[in-house]
Design an enzyme around this catalytic site. Structure first.
Site, PDB file in Angstrom:
ATOM      1  N   ASP A 380       0.870  -1.158   0.000  1.00 43.36           N
ATOM      2  CA  ASP A 380       0.000   0.000   0.000  1.00 43.36           C
ATOM      3  C   ASP A 380       0.919   1.224   0.000  1.00 43.36           C
ATOM      4  OD1 ASP A 380      -2.638   1.084   0.171  1.00 43.36           O
ATOM      5  OD2 ASP A 380      -2.197   1.675   2.222  1.00 43.36           O
ATOM      6  N   ASP A 578      -1.497  -0.777   6.294  1.00 37.73           N
ATOM      7  CA  ASP A 578      -1.556  -0.350   7.686  1.00 37.73           C
ATOM      8  C   ASP A 578      -2.908  -0.669   8.323  1.00 37.73           C
ATOM      9  OD1 ASP A 578      -3.093   1.454   6.368  1.00 37.73           O
ATOM     10  OD2 ASP A 578      -1.838   3.193   6.791  1.00 37.73           O
ATOM     11  N   ASP A 582      -7.495  -0.975   4.156  1.00 44.22           N
ATOM     12  CA  ASP A 582      -7.016  -2.091   3.336  1.00 44.22           C
ATOM     13  C   ASP A 582      -7.173  -3.448   4.031  1.00 44.22           C
ATOM     14  OD1 ASP A 582      -4.961  -1.690   5.125  1.00 44.22           O
ATOM     15  OD2 ASP A 582      -3.629  -0.784   3.639  1.00 44.22           O
TER      16      ASP A 582
HETATM   17  P1  ADP Z   1      -5.235   5.919  -0.322  1.00 38.92           P
HETATM   18  O1  ADP Z   1      -5.812   4.924   0.630  1.00 38.92           O
HETATM   19  O2  ADP Z   1      -4.274   5.319  -1.303  1.00 38.92           O
HETATM   20  O3  ADP Z   1      -4.671   7.104   0.362  1.00 38.92           O
HETATM   21  P2  ADP Z   1      -7.926   6.921  -0.927  1.00 38.92           P
HETATM   22  O4  ADP Z   1      -8.803   5.918  -1.583  1.00 38.92           O
HETATM   23  O5  ADP Z   1      -8.179   7.217   0.488  1.00 38.92           O
HETATM   24  O6  ADP Z   1      -6.432   6.511  -1.228  1.00 38.92           O
HETATM   25  O7  ADP Z   1      -8.035   8.287  -1.737  1.00 38.92           O
HETATM   26  C1  ADP Z   1      -7.870   8.330  -3.140  1.00 38.92           C
HETATM   27  C2  ADP Z   1      -7.870   9.735  -3.663  1.00 38.92           C
HETATM   28  O8  ADP Z   1      -9.150  10.339  -3.448  1.00 38.92           O
HETATM   29  C3  ADP Z   1      -6.897  10.654  -2.992  1.00 38.92           C
HETATM   30  O9  ADP Z   1      -5.637  10.563  -3.591  1.00 38.92           O
HETATM   31  C4  ADP Z   1      -7.538  12.021  -3.223  1.00 38.92           C
HETATM   32  O10 ADP Z   1      -7.239  12.495  -4.492  1.00 38.92           O
HETATM   33  C5  ADP Z   1      -9.011  11.715  -3.148  1.00 38.92           C
HETATM   34  N1  ADP Z   1      -9.503  11.977  -1.800  1.00 38.92           N
HETATM   35  C6  ADP Z   1      -9.891  11.072  -0.892  1.00 38.92           C
HETATM   36  N2  ADP Z   1     -10.300  11.669   0.249  1.00 38.92           N
HETATM   37  C7  ADP Z   1     -10.129  13.002   0.060  1.00 38.92           C
HETATM   38  C8  ADP Z   1     -10.356  14.165   0.877  1.00 38.92           C
HETATM   39  N3  ADP Z   1     -10.813  14.081   2.129  1.00 38.92           N
HETATM   40  N4  ADP Z   1     -10.064  15.359   0.351  1.00 38.92           N
HETATM   41  C9  ADP Z   1      -9.590  15.454  -0.890  1.00 38.92           C
HETATM   42  N5  ADP Z   1      -9.355  14.418  -1.699  1.00 38.92           N
HETATM   43  C10 ADP Z   1      -9.625  13.204  -1.243  1.00 38.92           C
HETATM   44 MG    MG Z   2      -4.366   3.620   3.018  1.00 39.62          MG
END
Ligand code: ADP
Ligand code: MG
Length: 695
Positions: A380, A578, A582
């Site tokens: 991840d 983590d 996931d």
């Molecule tokens: P990861 O677990 O890899 O961090 P997420 O699925 O949580 O990815 O988020 C994917 C994408 O969605 C982020 O890279 C961002 O662009 C957008 N995103 C998610 N949550 C937010 C938020 N609270 N504010 C702005 N963008 C968000």
């Molecule tokens: Mg994550």
């Protein structure tokens, strides 16, 4: 020489106050009892050996001539002594055989009990009525077989018990880490209390050089704490108010106070001990095959012994009964299901212990075996390759001033729990921006957030979200690409349906991620990165850390499906995360590795927990698993080779060829030696050390 179930004596012993030390005491007692039994058998054995063949020594031979009454009297006395050896030194074989028989089973105890018992019985019958046997001249007895075989096997058993005690050293070390006392403040007074008396909520003082007694959270003061005994991480960790401390770790030079949060069986250390004990008591999957084989093995040996008896009685040289009995007894004694039974539990116990020593909690034998044969590992991105603590780096405002954009964005993110949100809010607060209240807030996992601020609709998120809302993003394509190529995560902000700018955050790659990924590839494992982030950013990070395969823009609910996809390519897949969004992917993977942070050791979805939070743990975990499984295979091969060589020789295949017939004494020696070899080989694992991974 025990069966698998006996070598897991500490299974479930968690409720006792100090289970591992109790268990170690048990194995000490068992060892001493066996050694007493050995001494008795050996003391009887030496004269028995000589007096069984007195004619070998001329002096004795003259005094005890063949067929004399004096010799008969000596042999009767020997028979009685041999019976005493069976009853005392060999008692566990007979009770073990009896227990097995009641379950209609046979095991190694059955073979030894039968072997030694038959030798005694035959000798006694031959002595009582030599006329019973067709070879009238024959008057030898085999009491020496009874006594010496018992002695040798008991000695082997003792050595094994001793080694087994050593293999649970890991548990003993862990328990030894616990502090004895704690200095707490009660009713305004400082006092030293035994660590068992610390309750959650207690205010605990830690002075320079103190061992931290229980888990807690720092209230005041700063220091650096050596957590290597728990996390395997050698560099001391800085502690300031708000930080978590782990019981059993060692304070360095600072002083601080902390509030106890978890005590007794709740502490990280207690959980680790429990996990390790459970894992050591589990089985490596190979063991299930071994169990099935062992189940057929003992009856097969008995049939071979009977077959050997019949063949030798019919075809062997005179005295036929004597040879037939010897061959049957030798066959029973040489077969060693004990080496088979011990081959895997001993290695597993040692391997799991090694893991714990290095901050790696392997949950079961299944996890260990799977980890040893991974083809691919998915990492991840956020929180695993990177720290998962992004910071705001760039703001690109198209219309309104930068601070206005930040104010609106932060107002919305204030309601979100995403780490990205925290980064934006932090900077807004740093700049003393007043964040207006928001209405109808909505978080769209994997997309972003939306809310109404001061009557206007603010949308903040990735391109997918903006497209969904029908907002054109092309005017900022250039800036977006530039930021993404730098490995930053750019987010679009739109107000009332019109693009207002970009906010970019960057997450730092952990210091040793690059080295760990290189080491993983060195182990022949394909490394992939999984993230919800956009492809361009993900690829920039992947280039930085040397990952070849990027699975980007994956929605949280699709992470498990990505793992499955790789599995469908026929790969055995490990997933490292983590546990934040996931967990399903960790469960789907053949081996789920949870990157822990200090105290959170019990991450449910994981097969292997890496306490230190460093990716190097994945490498070490795989190496330990490989080393352990190699050890298991060596033991199994050894046990198998031993039996396939030993059994035919015991049955006398060499006799027609070169005139060699194995004596029961040699069989007993070989059998004990084979079990001791297995044990010593498993003990070699204790010397295993992780390779230095250069950064
Ligand atoms: P990861 O677990 O890899 O961090 P997420 O699925 O949580 O990815 O988020 C994917 C994408 O969605 C982020 O890279 C961002 O662009 C957008 N995103 C998610 N949550 C937010 C938020 N609270 N504010 C702005 N963008 C968000
Ligand atoms: Mg994550």
């Amino acid at each position: 020489m025990s069966t698998a179930s006996e070598s897991v004596v500490w299974a479930g012993a968690v409720e006792k106050p100090d289970p591992a030390t109790a268990e170690l005491g048990d194995s000490q007692r068992e060892y001493r009892a066996l050694m007493r039994k050995w001494w008795f058998a050996a003391a009887v054995g030496a004269p028995t050996m000589i007096l069984s063949y007195p004619w070998i020594l001329p002096v004795l031979g003259d005094w005890l001539p063949r067929g004399s009454d004096r010799l008969r009297a000596v042999w009767v006395a020997m028979g009685v002594a041999a019976l005493a050896v069976l009853a005392y030194s060999g008692s566990q074989f007979f009770s073990g055989a009896w227990r097995a028989l009641r379950h209609r089973q046979a095991n190694m105890h059955t073979l030894i009990a039968m072997g030694t018992g038959i030798a005694w019985l035959y000798s006694t019958i031959a002595l009582a009525d030599p006329g019973l046997f067709p070879d009238e001249t024959f008057t030898e007895v085999y009491y020496d077989v009874t006594v010496v075989v018992t002695a040798l096997v008991v000695l082997g058993l003792a050595l094994e018990v001793k080694a087994r005690g050593r293999s649970s050293e890991a548990i003993r070390k862990l328990i030894g880490l616990q502090a004895k006392t704690a200095r707490v403040v009660r009713e305004g007074r400082e006092l030293d209390v035994p660590v068992e008396e610390v309750v959650a909520g207690d205010l605990v003082l830690v002075r320079p050089g103190d061992k931290i007694p229980v888990d807690g959270e720092v209230l005041e003061g700063t220091s650096a704490v050596d957590e290597s005994m728990i996390t395997g991480e050698s560099i001391p960790v800085a502690k300031a108010p708000g930080d978590a401390v782990i019981g059993a770790t060692l304070n360095t030079t600072g002083a601080f106070r902390f509030r106890a949060t978890r005590v007794g069986s709740e502490t990280a250390l207690a959980q680790i001990v429990r996990l390790v004990q459970d894992a050591q008591a589990s089985k490596v999957p190979i063991q299930r095959i071994v169990d099935v084989v062992s189940g057929y093995f003992t009856p097969a040996v008995m049939i071979m012994a009977i077959g050997g008896f019949v063949l030798w009685y019919d075809l062997g040289p005179a005295p036929a009964v004597a040879y037939a009995v010897i061959v049957a007894v030798t066959t029973l004694i040489i077969a060693c299901p004990c080496a088979l039974g011990m081959a895997t539990p001993m290695s597993l116990t040692t391997g799991v212990g090694k893991g714990a020593e290095n901050g790696i909690l392997i949950r079961s034998g299944d996890a260990l075996q799977s980890a040893s044969r991974l083809d691919a590992v998915i990492l991840d991105k956020t929180g695993t390759i990177t720290w998962g603590k992004p910071v705001l780096t760039d703001i690109v405002a198209t219309g309104a001033p930068e601070s206005e954009l930040l104010r609106m964005a932060a107002a919305v993110e204030k309601a979100s729990e995403h780490p990205l949100a925290a980064a934006i809010v932090a900077v807004a607060e740093e700049r003393d921006l007043r964040l207006p209240p928001v209405d109808s807030f909505e978080a769209l996992p994997g997309h972003g957030v939306m809310a109404a601020v001061e009557g206007r609709t603010v949308v903040l998120g990735n391109r997918r979200l903006l497209e969904r809302e029908g907002i054109d993003t092309s005017s900022l394509d250039g800036d977006w690409q530039r930021l993404a190529d730098e490995g930053k995560t750019p987010m679009y902000a739109a107000v009332d349906g019109r693009l207002a700018g970009l906010v970019a955050v960057a997450d730092t790659v952990k210091d040793d991620s690059v080295a760990a990924i290189r080491a993983l590839k060195g182990l022949g494992v394909e490394v992939a990165m999984l993230t919800g982030d956009n492809r361009r950013t993900a690829e920039a990070i992947a280039r930085q850390v040397g990952v070849d395969r990027v699975l980007a823009e994956v929605l949280p609910e699709d992470k498990a499906a990505e793992v499955k996809k790789l599995q469908l390519e026929g790969k055995r897949v490990g997933m490292v995360g983590d546990g934040i969004n996931d967990a399903p992917a960790l469960t789907q993977a053949d081996v789920g590795f949870a990157i822990g942070t200090g105290t959170d050791v019990a991450i449910e979805a994981a097969d292997i927990t890496l306490i230190s939070g460093s990716l190097r743990g994945v490498v070490t975990a795989i190496e330990i698993s490989k080393a352990t499984m190699r050890n298991v295979r060596q033991n199994l091969t050894g046990a198998f080779a031993y039996n396939s060589l030993g059994l035919p020789i015991a049955l006398g295949v060499l006799y027609p060829l070169v005139g060699v017939l194995l004596s029961p004494l040699m069989a007993a020696g070989a059998m004990s030696f084979s079990s001791v070899t297995v044990v010593s080989n498993a003990n070699r694992l204790r010397r295993w050390r992780p390779k230095e991974i250069s950064t």
